[in-house]
Scaffold this motif. Structure first.
Motif, PDB file in Angstrom:
ATOM      1  N   VAL A 145       0.840  -1.190   0.000  1.00  0.00           N
ATOM      2  CA  VAL A 145       0.000   0.000   0.000  1.00  0.00           C
ATOM      3  C   VAL A 145       0.881   1.248   0.000  1.00  0.00           C
ATOM      4  O   VAL A 145       2.085   1.180   0.250  1.00  0.00           O
ATOM      5  CB  VAL A 145      -0.942   0.037   1.227  1.00  0.00           C
ATOM      6  N   LYS A 146       0.256   2.403  -0.238  1.00  0.00           N
ATOM      7  CA  LYS A 146       0.979   3.663  -0.210  1.00  0.00           C
ATOM      8  C   LYS A 146       1.317   4.043   1.224  1.00  0.00           C
ATOM      9  O   LYS A 146       0.699   3.558   2.169  1.00  0.00           O
ATOM     10  CB  LYS A 146       0.142   4.763  -0.865  1.00  0.00           C
ATOM     11  N   GLU A 149      -1.591   5.420   3.203  1.00  0.00           N
ATOM     12  CA  GLU A 149      -2.510   4.361   3.609  1.00  0.00           C
ATOM     13  C   GLU A 149      -1.920   3.534   4.739  1.00  0.00           C
ATOM     14  O   GLU A 149      -2.627   3.160   5.688  1.00  0.00           O
ATOM     15  CB  GLU A 149      -2.834   3.472   2.407  1.00  0.00           C
ATOM     16  N   THR A 177      -7.551  -4.138   9.061  1.00  0.00           N
ATOM     17  CA  THR A 177      -6.879  -3.723   7.829  1.00  0.00           C
ATOM     18  C   THR A 177      -7.807  -3.875   6.635  1.00  0.00           C
ATOM     19  O   THR A 177      -7.894  -3.002   5.775  1.00  0.00           O
ATOM     20  CB  THR A 177      -5.599  -4.541   7.624  1.00  0.00           C
ATOM     21  N   PHE A 181     -10.014  -0.906   3.810  1.00  0.00           N
ATOM     22  CA  PHE A 181     -10.162  -0.862   2.358  1.00  0.00           C
ATOM     23  C   PHE A 181     -11.607  -1.117   1.935  1.00  0.00           C
ATOM     24  O   PHE A 181     -12.059  -0.581   0.921  1.00  0.00           O
ATOM     25  CB  PHE A 181      -9.218  -1.866   1.708  1.00  0.00           C
ATOM     26  N   ALA A 189     -10.568  -6.837  -1.061  1.00  0.00           N
ATOM     27  CA  ALA A 189      -9.229  -6.668  -0.487  1.00  0.00           C
ATOM     28  C   ALA A 189      -8.798  -7.947   0.244  1.00  0.00           C
ATOM     29  O   ALA A 189      -9.601  -8.617   0.896  1.00  0.00           O
ATOM     30  CB  ALA A 189      -9.220  -5.484   0.469  1.00  0.00           C
ATOM     31  N   VAL A 211      -0.908  -6.497   1.984  1.00  0.00           N
ATOM     32  CA  VAL A 211      -2.260  -6.140   1.563  1.00  0.00           C
ATOM     33  C   VAL A 211      -2.341  -6.140   0.041  1.00  0.00           C
ATOM     34  O   VAL A 211      -1.464  -5.603  -0.642  1.00  0.00           O
ATOM     35  CB  VAL A 211      -2.653  -4.746   2.101  1.00  0.00           C
ATOM     36  N   LYS A 212      -3.403  -6.741  -0.472  1.00  0.00           N
ATOM     37  CA  LYS A 212      -3.741  -6.647  -1.890  1.00  0.00           C
ATOM     38  C   LYS A 212      -5.128  -6.022  -1.989  1.00  0.00           C
ATOM     39  O   LYS A 212      -6.141  -6.709  -1.840  1.00  0.00           O
ATOM     40  CB  LYS A 212      -3.749  -8.038  -2.540  1.00  0.00           C
ATOM     41  N   PRO A 213      -5.200  -4.702  -2.224  1.00  0.00           N
ATOM     42  CA  PRO A 213      -6.520  -4.055  -2.261  1.00  0.00           C
ATOM     43  C   PRO A 213      -7.416  -4.579  -3.375  1.00  0.00           C
ATOM     44  O   PRO A 213      -8.633  -4.609  -3.236  1.00  0.00           O
ATOM     45  CB  PRO A 213      -6.186  -2.576  -2.483  1.00  0.00           C
TER      46      PRO A 213
END
Length: 874
Positions: A145-146, A149, A177, A181, A189, A211-213
């Motif tokens: 993530v950024k 975020e 978490t 999202f 997510a 994390v994979k949004p």
């Protein structure tokens, strides 16, 4: 004997074996957690202790209990949790040992629990509780993530270094978490948490949160089901995360008639979103459903409800939303009666309320007119001291489609203000605040006076307008109320640093403004921090320069409450300007003009037509000294150069009405200013012939009269978005045609305005999208007009850095005489900009404007232009 988890499973290598190992380990862990409460605990004897006969339990007295394997937990607390006590008699094996192990497992703090018999002496047994603590968190990392975020997630999951890592913590972290999202529309997510031992610390792990949004889930269509053939429904489903203009101005893609045509065909119709797909955010959807019912209620359908709704996934992974609405009947107001009113008659209250028999029943409208609006019925009473006023609307009859309302009132006694206090002011003296407060002890309580007081405190500029508040403390027994005003100081002094290009030169400005100065504490050393402050006076020091060619120096002082009893202001200023060739006085090409002046002004607040008006009067004297000054600058002179002096004695009066709610980012209100500045008509008083008089004698005393009007309206459109509509007009007139216009006064237009830059009386009017001073007649402007439309939206209203963006469209022009004046023949422009207000520097900003009209003899003056604003004050 030991109750624990299998520690080792020895199997052959290979993918299938590894998979079997993972499955077996998981099963065994789950079984162990389930059977702990039911399996008989075992005590393992150490060393050569006598064997324990499990077939024939024996009773022992606990001779001592110790705990091992823990580092951060209190041993006495753990023994207490186990339920075992020294001196207790227990059977070994027996239920008491089983219960002790259960109690310790329930804490979720340990990955292994053992109970050992360390020594048996006759009928006394010594027990050791061996525990293996769960690993502790040394650090964690968030991947995928950024940074922004990741920072938000850290604030959300609350992981603390040194805390034990339990299954519950892992699960909560994963859920929190993912929910972060989901709230943003990423319904698919994925969150994975991996624990890895930290080799730098004993029994510590590092958590890696990956994390994979994935893609946002979007709504493809919304289908409404139910009886909606009246077509009063307008959708309130706001398209979350859509562009602002889509959210705010186009909430309903169809008008009522189009929707009626769709819904009359059948009870079930599909409504497609004409703005393409929008993001689905569950938390906002719940709010939107309430908004749908609110909209029905506003149309008289007070019984409307959503019976059910469902969400389905389409083949393209988009969503379809189905909503079932039970509309019910439409209701109307019938009879409205009043009970308990003595102050006003029922007829008067009915007219004041403004709801007539036969109007559509609207609970929201009724509440607004009774309690919410500035001119609500409750305000009518609260502005007349009825603080204990109470009003309850009751539906007394519902027949067919009509509703009768009974307004049950308790007027109570009129409340008198007892004490007024202020809290939160750390720099501003109490008397500066109290003199602006309109609620005085002994006065009747007035809601409108409280609102006006908050407005006056905001316009002082010393306090954060977003934090202003008032706390009433009523006492029904004595019919009095104490008022506590709450303020929060903000920096108000300013350093002005500005620069701009005009009159063929670059001019820089340095200014210091102390907006809350105190002259009475100048000789009080303890009040200097770094300057004496707190009395609301204003001291300004400014210096401008172009280097050797132009310098300007000024100092001004304002006392807003002269004498301290009435809002009568005193203003004093002196200034000195120099413009020269930059050469030595002995140089033949030397020329210079100096302007030295002083002004004295008195202002006061008016009570008529209302108390938003202020009147300011000023006397200003200037002397112009010219030495070989070129004709190119003084277009009214006939000679090539001019040497001599001119005097200007003028009187200025300014009538202002300002009702804005605050000075920095006004949301509502207006500002109107009408000013007149004039000199005595010297040419009409001395009976001299000005047609053939030498130049230096002709302009010994300058004469003119200058009229200006500025009006600005602030309209709160949606939320915090504000529209500023503004108009300006200016006229510079002369008394005598033989004398002509003043050589030292004119209007110039174009560019950022160089509002803080003054060149021998010329007044510069900003017009973005054009170069500075580019829209000015050859011999100077004697008339001008300007129109502005500016749409503003705040990015931050923090008093330490107020920031807002803007979009503008404006137009204006300047003319040399009344014959050529054409008010709507203007130069037009549009553009965007941003403003930031920093307490220390004032207003800073940049605009990009595009001028649409060509300027004669100056083709580069229009088109794309950038304008910078540095240090201009509000």
């Amino acid at each position: 004997m030991l109750l624990s988890i299998f520690n080792n499973v020895n199997v052959d290598s290979g993918k299938q074996v590894n998979r079997f190992k993972r499955i077996l380990t998981s099963i065994l862990f789950a079984i162990s957690m389930l059977i702990v409460p039911t399996v008989k605990a075992q005590i393992i004897s150490e060393g050569n202790l006598e064997s324990i006969n499990y077939a024939q339990p024996k009773e022992y007295e606990i001779g001592g209990i110790t705990v091992s394997g823990v580092k951060y937990l209190d041993q006495d607390v753990l023994i207490n949790i186990s339920g075992l006590k020294q001196g207790d008699r227990i059977k070994v094996p027996g239920d008491q040992i089983t219960k002790a192990i259960e109690n310790l497992w329930k804490q979720g703090l340990f990955s292994d629990v053992k109970v050992l018999a360390t020594q048996i002496i006759e009928d006394r047994i010594f027990i050791e509780i061996q525990l293996l603590e769960r690993p502790r968190l040394s650090k964690f990392a968030i991947k995928g993530v950024k940074k922004a975020e990741a920072d938000d997630i850290r604030d959300r999951i609350h992981l603390v270094k040194g805390n034990q890592i339990t299954e519950n913590i892992i699960e909560n972290t994963k859920n929190s978490t993912r929910e972060y999202f989901v709230d943003k529309g990423f319904y698919n997510a994925e969150v994975e948490i991996i624990q890895k031992p930290d080799s730098n610390f004993v029994n510590s792990v590092i958590l890696f949160i990956t994390v994979k949004p994935n893609k946002r889930v979007k709504i493809k269509e919304i289908r409404f089901h139910g009886n909606m053939d009246n077509a009063t429904f307008k959708t309130q489903l706001v398209k979350q995360n859509a562009p602002f203009w889509k959210k705010s101005f186009f909430k309903s893609p169809f008008n009522d008639n189009k929707l009626r045509g769709k819904l009359k065909e059948t009870k079930q119709k599909t409504w497609y979103n004409i703005f393409k797909s929008s993001k689905y955010v569950e938390s906002n959807y719940k709010t939107d459903k309430d908004a749908i019912i609110t909209k029905y209620n506003e149309k008289g359908y007070r019984d409307a409800r959503i019976t059910k709704d469902s969400l389905s996934v389409n083949a393209d992974k988009s969503l379809s939303l189905d909503i079932w609405i039970e509309e019910g009947n439409q209701y109307f107001f019938r009879n409205i009666s009043w009970v308990g009113n003595t102050k006003y008659s029922s007829e008067f209250l009915g007219k004041y309320l403004g709801i007539r028999k036969g109007d559509i029943y609207n609970q929201s409208l009724l509440d607004n007119k009774l309690f919410v609006e500035e001119s609500s019925l409750s305000s009518l009473y609260l502005d007349d001291g009825y603080l204990f006023f109470n009003l309850t609307p009751v539906e007394v009859s519902v027949q067919s489609d009509s509703i009768d309302i009974e307004m049950r009132m308790q007027e109570g006694k009129q409340a008198t203000i007892n004490r007024v206090t202020v809290v939160g002011n750390t720099k501003t003296n109490d008397h500066v605040i109290l003199r602006e407060i309109r609620t005085k002890p002994g006065d009747l309580f007035s809601r409108s006076d409280i609102i006006r007081t908050q407005r006056e405190l905001a316009t002082l500029g010393y306090f954060d307008p977003e934090k202003l508040n008032v706390t009433p403390k009523p006492d029904p027994a004595t019919a009095t109320v104490d008022l506590e005003y709450i303020v929060e100081e903000k920096p108000s002094d300013q350093i002005e640093l500005s620069g701009g290009y005009g009159a063929s030169m670059i001019v820089g400005t340095l200014g210091l403004t102390f907006n809350n100065f105190s002259t009475r504490n100048i000789f009080n050393k303890s009040a200097w921090s770094p300057l004496p402050t707190g009395d609301g006076q204003k001291l300004s020091l400014r210096a401008q320069t172009n280097g050797v060619y132009y310098q300007s120096y000024s100092i001004s002082f304002v006392e807003p409450w002269l004498g301290g009893h009435k809002p009568h202001s005193l203003s004093v200023s002196v200034y000195h300007n120099v413009m020269s060739s930059g050469r030595a006085k002995t140089d033949p090409s030397y020329y210079a003009m100096t302007i030295t002046g002083a002004a004295l002004g008195l202002g006061r607040r008016l009570q008529w037509p209302d108390d938003y008006f202020q009147l300011y009067n000023e006397i200003n004297y200037q002397i112009y000294n010219l030495s070989n000054y070129p004709n190119t600058y003084m277009t009214m002179y006939d000679e090539n150069t001019v040497t001599g002096s001119s005097n200007s004695l003028s009187f200025k009066t300014v009538l202002t009405r300002s009702s804005t709610d605050q000075p920095i980012y006004p949301r509502r209100g207006s500002v109107f200013t009408l000013s007149l500045q004039l000199t005595p008509p010297w040419s009409l008083m001395n009976n001299k012939d000005y047609t053939s008089m030498p130049t230096i004698d002709k302009y010994k005393w300058i004469e003119y009269h200058k009229w200006k009007f500025t009006g600005g309206w602030y309209t709160n459109l949606v939320g915090k978005m504000v529209l500023l509509t503004q108009a300006e007009f200016g006229i510079l007139g002369m008394y005598n045609e033989d004398y002509g216009p003043s050589p030292f006064e004119s209007f110039t237009m174009g560019g950022d305005g160089l509002a803080s830059y003054n060149l021998y009386g010329k007044e510069t009017i900003a017009l973005r999208g054009y170069e500075n001073n580019s829209i000015t007649p050859a011999k100077g402007g004697n008339l001008y007009d300007k129109f502005v439309f500016e749409l503003r939206y705040p990015i931050s209203l923090d008093p330490s850095a107020t920031l807002y963006g803007l979009v503008f469209a404006e137009g204006g022009n300047a003319w040399g005489d009344s014959e050529s004046f054409s008010p709507f023949n203007i130069y037009r422009s549009a553009g965007v900009g941003v403003r930031i207000f920093l307490p220390m520097f004032g207003k800073l900003g940049v605009d990009w404007g595009y001028g649409f009209d060509n300027v004669p003899k100056n083709p580069s003056a229009s088109g794309s232009q950038f304008h910078f604003i540095i240090g201009q004050s509000f």
